[in-house]
Design a protein around this motif. Structure first.
Motif, short mmCIF file in Angstrom:
data_model
loop_
_atom_site.label_atom_id
_atom_site.label_comp_id
_atom_site.label_asym_id
_atom_site.label_seq_id
_atom_site.Cartn_x
_atom_site.Cartn_y
_atom_site.Cartn_z
N GLN A 50 0.72 -1.32 -0.42
CA GLN A 50 0.15 0.04 -0.16
C GLN A 50 0.57 0.86 -0.12
O GLN A 50 0.37 2.54 -1.35
CB GLN A 50 -0.89 -0.15 1.53
N GLU A 51 1.58 1.46 1.03
CA GLU A 51 3.06 2.16 1.14
C GLU A 51 3.92 2.55 -0.20
O GLU A 51 3.58 3.81 -0.66
CB GLU A 51 3.81 2.42 2.20
N LEU A 52 3.72 1.67 -1.55
CA LEU A 52 4.66 1.73 -2.59
C LEU A 52 3.68 2.08 -3.91
O LEU A 52 3.83 2.76 -4.67
CB LEU A 52 5.39 -0.10 -3.13
N GLN A 53 1.91 1.71 -3.68
CA GLN A 53 1.11 2.23 -4.76
C GLN A 53 1.17 4.06 -4.09
O GLN A 53 0.88 4.48 -5.14
CB GLN A 53 0.22 1.57 -4.31
N ILE A 54 1.38 4.56 -2.78
CA ILE A 54 1.36 5.63 -2.96
C ILE A 54 1.84 6.16 -2.99
O ILE A 54 2.36 7.20 -3.43
CB ILE A 54 1.14 5.93 -1.13
N LEU A 55 3.37 5.78 -2.72
CA LEU A 55 4.66 6.49 -2.79
C LEU A 55 4.55 6.89 -4.67
O LEU A 55 5.06 7.61 -5.69
CB LEU A 55 6.48 6.18 -2.60
N TYR A 56 4.49 5.74 -5.37
CA TYR A 56 4.27 5.54 -6.58
C TYR A 56 3.34 6.28 -7.60
O TYR A 56 3.36 7.14 -8.75
CB TYR A 56 4.04 4.23 -7.03
N ARG A 57 1.92 7.17 -6.84
CA ARG A 57 1.03 7.81 -7.62
C ARG A 57 1.75 8.78 -7.55
O ARG A 57 1.38 10.06 -7.96
CB ARG A 57 -0.17 7.85 -6.67
N GLY A 58 2.44 9.45 -6.48
CA GLY A 58 2.76 10.83 -5.88
C GLY A 58 4.65 11.09 -7.37
O GLY A 58 4.67 12.01 -8.18
N PHE A 59 5.21 9.75 -7.76
CA PHE A 59 5.91 9.96 -7.92
C PHE A 59 5.57 10.28 -9.92
O PHE A 59 6.11 10.75 -10.64
CB PHE A 59 6.85 8.28 -8.26
N LYS A 60 4.34 9.53 -9.86
CA LYS A 60 3.76 9.33 -11.22
C LYS A 60 3.43 10.93 -11.71
O LYS A 60 3.44 11.17 -12.75
CB LYS A 60 3.14 7.72 -11.94
N ASN A 61 2.52 11.41 -10.75
CA ASN A 61 2.30 12.62 -10.79
C ASN A 61 3.01 14.07 -10.57
O ASN A 61 3.25 14.57 -11.48
CB ASN A 61 1.86 13.09 -9.26
N GLU A 62 4.32 13.19 -10.58
CA GLU A 62 5.56 14.58 -10.57
C GLU A 62 6.38 14.13 -11.85
O GLU A 62 7.00 15.14 -12.80
CB GLU A 62 6.39 14.35 -9.68
N CYS A 63 6.52 12.62 -12.64
CA CYS A 63 7.06 13.14 -13.47
C CYS A 63 6.34 11.54 -14.02
O CYS A 63 6.09 10.09 -14.00
CB CYS A 63 8.46 12.07 -12.74
N PRO A 64 5.70 11.94 -15.42
CA PRO A 64 4.72 10.55 -15.88
C PRO A 64 5.44 10.00 -16.78
O PRO A 64 4.49 8.87 -16.97
CB PRO A 64 3.98 12.04 -16.95
#
Length: 215
Positions: A50-64
């Motif tokens: 779950q934490e990785l999913q949250i981190l990934y969404r934030g990462f993708k938001n900054e870096c599509p």
């Protein structure tokens, strides 16, 4: 090191409404550079799925695209230090995360480094910090490298630097660093010297403990 964690975890606070597993798995395939599978990253880091999913969404938001180059990294980092010039410190930080030396940071690089900083053992955190300071990656920290790091930190903090930056202040910090760290007085600091000296320093130990409750 506090600035490192403050920047890199900014998106973990911005949780979106929960979605089902199918949506999450689909999102993981929609970038140019697909990250490692969540299960594999969960095994390789100290984060839950779950934490990785949250981190990934934030990462993708900054870096599509799924990849961060150095210029993008500097731009993101600079937002947290508007009164100074964070470009040089961001350069060194970027290189610490870019473990493959290919000029980009993928999601796996990001979470592997973040896992150490937030959830790693004391030894792992100190080793990561040592490698950040070891600019030329020869296994030692020399005076030139430490001077560059100190100047980059002062530039980053800008007008909020205390004491105010004068010509000899960076050198004073470097001298104090080597006085404490360079046990055998050979002009360089090894990993073991760095680890031992940090473990004996209460201020350093307190700063390491601050990371434990970030997420």
């Amino acid at each position: 090191m506090g600035a490192v964690v403050g920047t890199l975890t900014m998106q973990t606070k911005q949780r979106r409404p929960s979605r089902d597993k199918a949506d999450d798995e689909l999102e993981m395939t929609m970038v140019c550079h697909r990250p490692e599978g969540l299960e594999q990253l969960e095994a390789q880091t100290n984060f839950t799925k779950q934490e990785l999913q949250i981190l990934y969404r934030g990462f993708k938001n900054e870096c599509p695209s799924g990849v961060v180059n150095e210029e993008t990294f500097k731009h993101i980092y600079a937002q947290f230090f508007p009164h100074g010039d964070a470009s040089m410190y961001a350069h060194y930080l970027f290189n610490a995360f870019d473990t493959t030396n290919n000029g980009s940071i993928k999601f796996k690089d990001f979470v592997m480094g973040l896992s150490i900083l937030l959830r790693g053992t004391l030894r792992e955190k100190l080793e990561w910090t040592f490698h950040l300071y070891d600019i030329n990656r020869d296994g030692y920290i020399n005076r030139e490298e430490m001077t560059e790091i100190v100047r980059a930190i002062y530039d980053m903090m800008g007008k909020y630097t205390y004491p105010a930056l004068k010509g000899d202040v960076p050198q004073q910090h470097v001298d104090a660093f080597f006085q404490k760290m360079d046990k055998n007085k050979d002009g360089v600091v090894t990993l073991e010297e760095f680890v031992i000296a940090c473990q004996e320093d209460e201020t350093m130990m307190r700063s390491m403990q601050l990371f434990e409750n970030v997420m």
